[in-house]
Design a protein around this motif. Sequence first.
Motif, PDB file in Angstrom:
ATOM      1  N   LEU A 181       4.915  20.704  19.856  1.00 37.95           N
ATOM      2  CA  LEU A 181       5.549  22.015  19.727  1.00 37.95           C
ATOM      3  C   LEU A 181       6.290  22.449  20.985  1.00 37.95           C
ATOM      4  O   LEU A 181       6.970  23.467  20.981  1.00 37.95           O
ATOM      5  CB  LEU A 181       4.499  23.061  19.345  1.00 37.95           C
ATOM      6  CG  LEU A 181       3.915  22.884  17.942  1.00 37.95           C
ATOM      7  CD1 LEU A 181       2.736  23.820  17.724  1.00 37.95           C
ATOM      8  CD2 LEU A 181       4.980  23.118  16.876  1.00 37.95           C
ATOM      9  N   PHE A 231       0.453  28.436  18.527  1.00 42.29           N
ATOM     10  CA  PHE A 231       1.777  28.232  19.107  1.00 42.29           C
ATOM     11  C   PHE A 231       1.676  28.194  20.629  1.00 42.29           C
ATOM     12  O   PHE A 231       0.734  28.741  21.202  1.00 42.29           O
ATOM     13  CB  PHE A 231       2.728  29.355  18.688  1.00 42.29           C
ATOM     14  CG  PHE A 231       3.097  29.332  17.235  1.00 42.29           C
ATOM     15  CD1 PHE A 231       4.150  28.548  16.782  1.00 42.29           C
ATOM     16  CD2 PHE A 231       2.393  30.093  16.312  1.00 42.29           C
ATOM     17  CE1 PHE A 231       4.492  28.521  15.436  1.00 42.29           C
ATOM     18  CE2 PHE A 231       2.727  30.078  14.964  1.00 42.29           C
ATOM     19  CZ  PHE A 231       3.779  29.289  14.529  1.00 42.29           C
ATOM     20  N   TYR A 276      10.558  28.723  16.361  1.00 41.83           N
ATOM     21  CA  TYR A 276       9.189  28.779  15.861  1.00 41.83           C
ATOM     22  C   TYR A 276       9.088  29.863  14.793  1.00 41.83           C
ATOM     23  O   TYR A 276       9.450  31.025  15.044  1.00 41.83           O
ATOM     24  CB  TYR A 276       8.213  29.097  16.992  1.00 41.83           C
ATOM     25  CG  TYR A 276       8.242  28.100  18.123  1.00 41.83           C
ATOM     26  CD1 TYR A 276       7.436  26.967  18.103  1.00 41.83           C
ATOM     27  CD2 TYR A 276       9.076  28.296  19.228  1.00 41.83           C
ATOM     28  CE1 TYR A 276       7.456  26.051  19.147  1.00 41.83           C
ATOM     29  CE2 TYR A 276       9.108  27.392  20.271  1.00 41.83           C
ATOM     30  CZ  TYR A 276       8.296  26.270  20.229  1.00 41.83           C
ATOM     31  OH  TYR A 276       8.318  25.368  21.259  1.00 41.83           O
TER      32      TYR A 276
END
Length: 498
Positions: free
Chosen positions: A176, A198, A184
Motif C-alpha cells: 500500500l 491504511f 486510497y
Amino acid sequence: MKIAVVCPSPVPFTIGGAENLAWGLCDAINKKTEHMCELIKLPLKEHSFWDLIDSYYAYYNLDLSHFDMVITTKYPSWMVRHDNSVCYMLHTLRGLYDTYHLCNAPETVPAGFPPVAEIIDYMEMHPNYEDLEGFFKLIFKLRQDPRTGCEKYSHYFNFPGPFIKKIIHYLDRAALTQCGMSGYYSISDTVKNRADYFPPACKVTAVYPPTVNERTESKDNKKAKYEHIFVASRLDSAKRIDMLIKAMKYVTGKVKLYIAGCGPCEEELKELAKDDSRIKFLGYVSKEELEKYYSDALVIPYFPYDEDYGYITVEAMLRKKPVITTKDSGGPNEFVKDNETGFSVDFDEKAIAEKIDYLVKNPDEAKRMGANGYKLVKDINWESAIEKLINPKPEPSDQKKLVVLSTFRIYPPEGGGRSRTFSLYKSLAKRFDVTLVSMDQGDQLRIKRRIAENMVEYTIPRSVKQSEEERDLFRKVDRIPVSDIAVLMYPDMTPDFN
C-alpha cells in the motif's frame, strides 16, 4: 484507458460481497464509460500459514503492465506492482487485524528459533519495504529448513498467530506504500477508520458501492401491506440471525418473520425457532419473490457483527423500508439514523423486540423512516463511484507547494539529521504541501510514500555510476564522508534526481 480490476478468487469458490462488487465495477466501467476493463482473479488459498504466503507471492509476481491502470480490492490483490494503481479496499484479512483478539492468540512472536528471528530482524531493518524479493527469499528459505516440520517449532506457524500476523502486516503496508499507489478508497467509513488498515497520513475516501439487488425503479407501492418482518441473508454465525429469533420471543405484536437465504447455520437456526409458528424459513428466493417480500415488509432487521458495509441496509432503504440494527454492527450504522431511517439499539433481544413492537403499532412511522432512508441511499450508483475512483477531483487547497531536495533519505526519522529534517518540514507542512525528493543508496528501489499530513517523500537511488565516483572520491580524501559534495560534483549521473 485499459483498466484491470483485481480481486481474489476464494478457494473453495463461493460468491459473496467481494465477488459481486468486482463483477459490478468491471461491468459498469465497460458499459458506462469509454474505458475498457477486465477482471483479473487468482486463487486465494488461506487455510494455512504457507497457503497464505504463497497467495501473497502469486499476486506480487502478477504482471499487469499491459494495463494503464489497476484497481485492487481485497487482500492480497494490492500486492500487484503497477505504475498507476488505486486501492478500493473491502477489507484486510480481518483475523490478523481487527478481529485477531477474538482468536485468543498471543501478540508477541516467541524467541528460540533463529530463522524466524532472522525474518523479524529483516523487517525491522527494512522499514521502507525496499527489498520484498529478498524478504520472500528468507521466507521460502525458512520453509526449506528441516526444523520447520518439527513439533518443537510448529507453534511458529499457527494460523492465525503472531508470526503470520507480523508478516502480513509488513506485506500489506509494503504493497500500500509502493511507488505506483496513487489513491486510497474504502467501501465505507467503517473500513476507512479501522486501525492499521491504511498507511498513516494517507488520505482515504469512502466510496459506497451500489447493491447487486438494486431496484430499477423506486416508486411507492400502494398495494404494499407492511405486514411482516423480512431479512435476506447468508445464514452464518457472523450475521447473528439467532439474536433476531431470540428477540421474537419478546415481540407481542401479531407479525410474522420471514428469513430468506441458506448457509451453514440453517439447521441450528431452525431448531432455535421451532416453537415459534410466526417464523418461516424461505431458503433461496427468486428476484421476483425477493421484491415481493421486501414490498410487504414492515421493517428489515439486520445486525451482523462489525460489518464492513452492509448491502442489506442499502437494499432495504432503496425499497423505502426502515432498518433495525445494533450499535456494534459497523457499516449499517452509517445509514441507520436513529428514529429517522430506523433504529440502532444495544445487541439485546429485548431492545430489538421493543423497536419491532413500536413499528407494528405505528406503521406510519415505518413509512416515514423508509422514505427518509430512500433519500439517503438513492444516489449510490456505479456512475458516481467510478468517477471518484478513475477521475478523482483534487481537493482545493490554499496551501502553497514546497519542494525540498535532500542528499539522504528522511523517513524513517532515525538519527539526529533525519529527525531534525523530518521535524522541520513536518512543522512547515502545516502551511505548505511538502514534497521531499531524497537520495538513497544505489541498491535500493525508487519509493514514494506519504510520511505525514501534507508531506510526501520520493526516494531516488543513486545510479551505479554515481556510487562508483563517490567511492573513488571518498578514498581520495582519506575516507572523509563526501556524499553531499558528490551530489554537487556529479549532478547528471543520477538523472531521476534532477
